[in-house]
Design a protein around this motif. Structure first.
Motif, PDB file in Angstrom:
ATOM      1  N   ILE A   1       0.864  -1.188   0.000  1.00  0.00           N
ATOM      2  CA  ILE A   1       0.000   0.000   0.000  1.00  0.00           C
ATOM      3  C   ILE A   1       0.893   1.228   0.000  1.00  0.00           C
ATOM      4  O   ILE A   1       1.834   1.312   0.802  1.00  0.00           O
ATOM      5  CB  ILE A   1      -0.927   0.006   1.226  1.00  0.00           C
ATOM      6  N   ALA A   2       0.627   2.181  -0.884  1.00  0.00           N
ATOM      7  CA  ALA A   2       1.537   3.312  -1.046  1.00  0.00           C
ATOM      8  C   ALA A   2       0.781   4.614  -1.253  1.00  0.00           C
ATOM      9  O   ALA A   2      -0.336   4.629  -1.789  1.00  0.00           O
ATOM     10  CB  ALA A   2       2.479   3.068  -2.221  1.00  0.00           C
ATOM     11  N   ASP A   3       1.422   5.722  -0.853  1.00  0.00           N
ATOM     12  CA  ASP A   3       0.940   7.057  -1.167  1.00  0.00           C
ATOM     13  C   ASP A   3       2.151   7.925  -1.519  1.00  0.00           C
ATOM     14  O   ASP A   3       3.246   7.404  -1.743  1.00  0.00           O
ATOM     15  CB  ASP A   3       0.102   7.640  -0.029  1.00  0.00           C
ATOM     16  N   ALA A   4       1.971   9.233  -1.548  1.00  0.00           N
ATOM     17  CA  ALA A   4       3.056  10.122  -1.961  1.00  0.00           C
ATOM     18  C   ALA A   4       4.206  10.153  -0.963  1.00  0.00           C
ATOM     19  O   ALA A   4       5.328  10.515  -1.328  1.00  0.00           O
ATOM     20  CB  ALA A   4       2.512  11.538  -2.167  1.00  0.00           C
ATOM     21  N   ASP A   5       3.961   9.773   0.283  1.00  0.00           N
ATOM     22  CA  ASP A   5       4.975   9.888   1.332  1.00  0.00           C
ATOM     23  C   ASP A   5       5.667   8.582   1.679  1.00  0.00           C
ATOM     24  O   ASP A   5       6.846   8.591   2.066  1.00  0.00           O
ATOM     25  CB  ASP A   5       4.336  10.465   2.607  1.00  0.00           C
ATOM     26  N   GLU A   6       4.969   7.479   1.587  1.00  0.00           N
ATOM     27  CA  GLU A   6       5.535   6.223   2.066  1.00  0.00           C
ATOM     28  C   GLU A   6       4.748   5.052   1.493  1.00  0.00           C
ATOM     29  O   GLU A   6       3.690   5.227   0.877  1.00  0.00           O
ATOM     30  CB  GLU A   6       5.487   6.169   3.598  1.00  0.00           C
ATOM     31  N   ALA A   7       5.274   3.861   1.713  1.00  0.00           N
ATOM     32  CA  ALA A   7       4.569   2.630   1.354  1.00  0.00           C
ATOM     33  C   ALA A   7       4.730   1.647   2.495  1.00  0.00           C
ATOM     34  O   ALA A   7       5.641   1.763   3.318  1.00  0.00           O
ATOM     35  CB  ALA A   7       5.115   2.050   0.051  1.00  0.00           C
ATOM     36  N   TRP A   8       3.841   0.659   2.538  1.00  0.00           N
ATOM     37  CA  TRP A   8       3.897  -0.365   3.573  1.00  0.00           C
ATOM     38  C   TRP A   8       3.673  -1.736   2.933  1.00  0.00           C
ATOM     39  O   TRP A   8       2.752  -1.907   2.132  1.00  0.00           O
ATOM     40  CB  TRP A   8       2.818  -0.143   4.645  1.00  0.00           C
ATOM     41  N   VAL A   9       4.520  -2.681   3.296  1.00  0.00           N
ATOM     42  CA  VAL A   9       4.279  -4.087   2.990  1.00  0.00           C
ATOM     43  C   VAL A   9       3.550  -4.690   4.179  1.00  0.00           C
ATOM     44  O   VAL A   9       4.028  -4.584   5.316  1.00  0.00           O
ATOM     45  CB  VAL A   9       5.595  -4.852   2.750  1.00  0.00           C
ATOM     46  N   VAL A  10       2.408  -5.288   3.945  1.00  0.00           N
ATOM     47  CA  VAL A  10       1.612  -5.904   5.007  1.00  0.00           C
ATOM     48  C   VAL A  10       1.502  -7.399   4.721  1.00  0.00           C
ATOM     49  O   VAL A  10       1.113  -7.787   3.621  1.00  0.00           O
ATOM     50  CB  VAL A  10       0.192  -5.300   5.088  1.00  0.00           C
TER      51      VAL A  10
END
Length: 473
Positions: A162-171
């Motif tokens: 999941i990603a946006d302009a500031d960061e992403a996360w692997v879940v």
């Protein structure tokens, strides 16, 4: 299975982070633009899996929120025991992009998964993140909250990026029915592929800003005898709960390749990301579509863009789909081709018969998925010759579209500033629809030409020579 690739903004030529990938599913796929919607008090959403799933469970209802976000997504029609339509990736109006990728859990967790499991499945979570999350972190927290409150229906372990302009996360959502999950933050200097998704060592002695996880992540492993916190303050999620392979060969190869490209003077361009999604070492007939999302900041949500291919990008070009587009051409909507159950249904209005879920006016048009797949299969008859030729054509199409994209954005921004937003949205719709149909017409022309050459020069073979391209796993 599927594939996701995240490139942090410090590695890109335009300073924007990117999320790309595809979904591995054999059933029909179609493009959909879902409007922002209001929901009545007390509305619910059906989630979960059925008794037909390889990991059986039951469907349940969870509360719907008051408003869900506008988003672009690709749906598909079949995964055993999971109600259709299914979703594993897309972009919403808030600039949150999501991808779904398998991530196998250890056999003991699979074995202890209850046959009465319920709660959101992998597709439900992707869709709910697109509908509800305003940031990537909100998407992670939403998965955690939904799992804690309603449970999670697994098929043996899964992940989301999941990603946006500031960061992403692997879940990572582990199997076992224990509500186990972990998330790792990716930032501007990250390059990460999921194929499958993985998380390695998690610091557990102190709270760390780059990691989130379920309250029982460590304690359950201790109870099972899989981890001893007295011996280490680092919890290796993949080794303890996953398959223990960490980075598979394909992941290692593409992460290393993109890292090398990031060190060039021009850094990583969108053309490089197209190459990373299109490379036959990772992409083939299993790919149901392709997506690339630039995640730079955008003043007007209508101008957010998802670059889309209707099947795997070996045989289709990336075309821009803007958030403000009203709808997609009928050819790119759901058709009966490869849609589960359609071979036993009628498309007419005889009430005594099982009727197609595909409207007649849609089926009256070409199926874009079928046209592009025909091109793919003709290409594979002589891929050493045909693949480079077709790839060069699609690269030419994409160069033109990348060049036009900036002008489209500037034109619509000017229209919005002049108070003519509706006219701007009409232009976005015209541009995306026209280019989608142009790509479809070109694919049909290419397929006809390659078919004629094949008949004249080689004939059609039940198993092409040379052998199909070997992928890296």
């Amino acid at each position: 299975m599927s594939y996701a690739l995240y490139i942090g903004k410090n590695h890109t030529s335009d300073g924007a982070p990117y999320l790309g990938g595809y979904g591995d599913e054999p059933s029909s796929h179609w493009l959909e633009i879902v409007p922002r919607r209001q929901h009545a008090p007390g509305a619910t959403v059906t989630v979960g899996v059925t008794a037909e799933s390889d990991f059986p469970g039951s469907l349940s209802e969870i509360p719907q929120v008051t408003e869900t976000a506008r988003h672009i997504r690709v749906n598909y029609s079949y995964f055993r025991g999971v109600p259709a339509p299914l979703t594993n990736g897309g972009l919403n109006e808030h600039g949150v992009a999501a991808r779904d990728v398998w991530s196998p859990s250890r056999p003991e967790l699979n074995a202890m998964t209850p046959s009465t499991q319920n709660g959101p499945n992998y597709s439900d979570l992707s869709r709910l993140v697109l509908e509800r999350a305003r940031t990537a972190r909100e998407g992670v927290e939403l998965i955690g909250e939904l799992t804690a409150r309603h449970g999670h229906s697994t098929y043996g372990g899964n992940s989301h990026l999941i990603a946006d302009a500031d960061e992403a996360w692997v879940v990572i959502e582990f199997s076992g029915g224990q509500g186990l999950w972990a998330a790792e933050r990716l930032g501007p200097d990250s390059i990460r592929a999921s194929r499958p998704g993985y998380i390695g060592e998690i610091p557990i002695t102190d709270s760390h800003p780059d990691f989130l996880y379920s309250p029982n992540l460590v304690t359950f492993a201790v109870e099972q005898g899989w981890f001893d916190p007295k011996k280490s303050g680092l919890f290796n999620a993949n080794l303890i709960y996953g398959d223990g392979q960490y980075r598979w060969a394909g992941v290692t190869w593409i992460e290393d390749e993109m890292t090398a490209r990031s060190k060039r003077p021009g850094k990583i361009s969108i053309e490089d990301i197209v190459w990373a999604i299109r490379t036959p070492k990772l992409t083939g007939d299993t790919a149901g579509y392709g997506q690339i999302v630039p995640l730079g900041r955008q003043q007007h949500s209508e101008l957010r863009v998802l670059w889309h291919t209707q099947i795997g990008s070996l045989a289709a070009p990336f075309v821009p789909i803007y958030m403000g587009v009203a709808d997609v051409p009928e050819e790119f909507k759901q058709h009966r081709y490869l849609t589960a159950g359609e071979s036993a249904r009628f498309i007419d209005m005889r009430k005594s018969q099982a009727l197609s879920i595909v409207p007649q006016q849609i089926e009256a048009t070409r199926s874009a998925a079928q046209v592009f797949r025909r091109l793919l299969y003709v290409m594979l008859q002589n891929h050493d010759v045909y693949l480079p030729e077709v790839t060069s054509v699609w690269e030419g199409v994409e160069r033109k579209l990348f060049g036009l994209h900036g002008g489209v954005i500037r034109a619509v921004e000017a229209l919005i500033a002049a108070g003519k937003t509706e006219l701007g949205l009409e232009y976005l719709t015209y541009f995306s629809q026209t280019e989608l149909l142009n790509s479809l017409d070109l694919a049909e022309t290419l397929a006809d030409a390659l078919e004629a050459r094949t008949r004249a020069l080689h004939g059609f073979k039940p198993w092409p020579t040379p052998a199909p391209i070997e992928q890296i796993w």
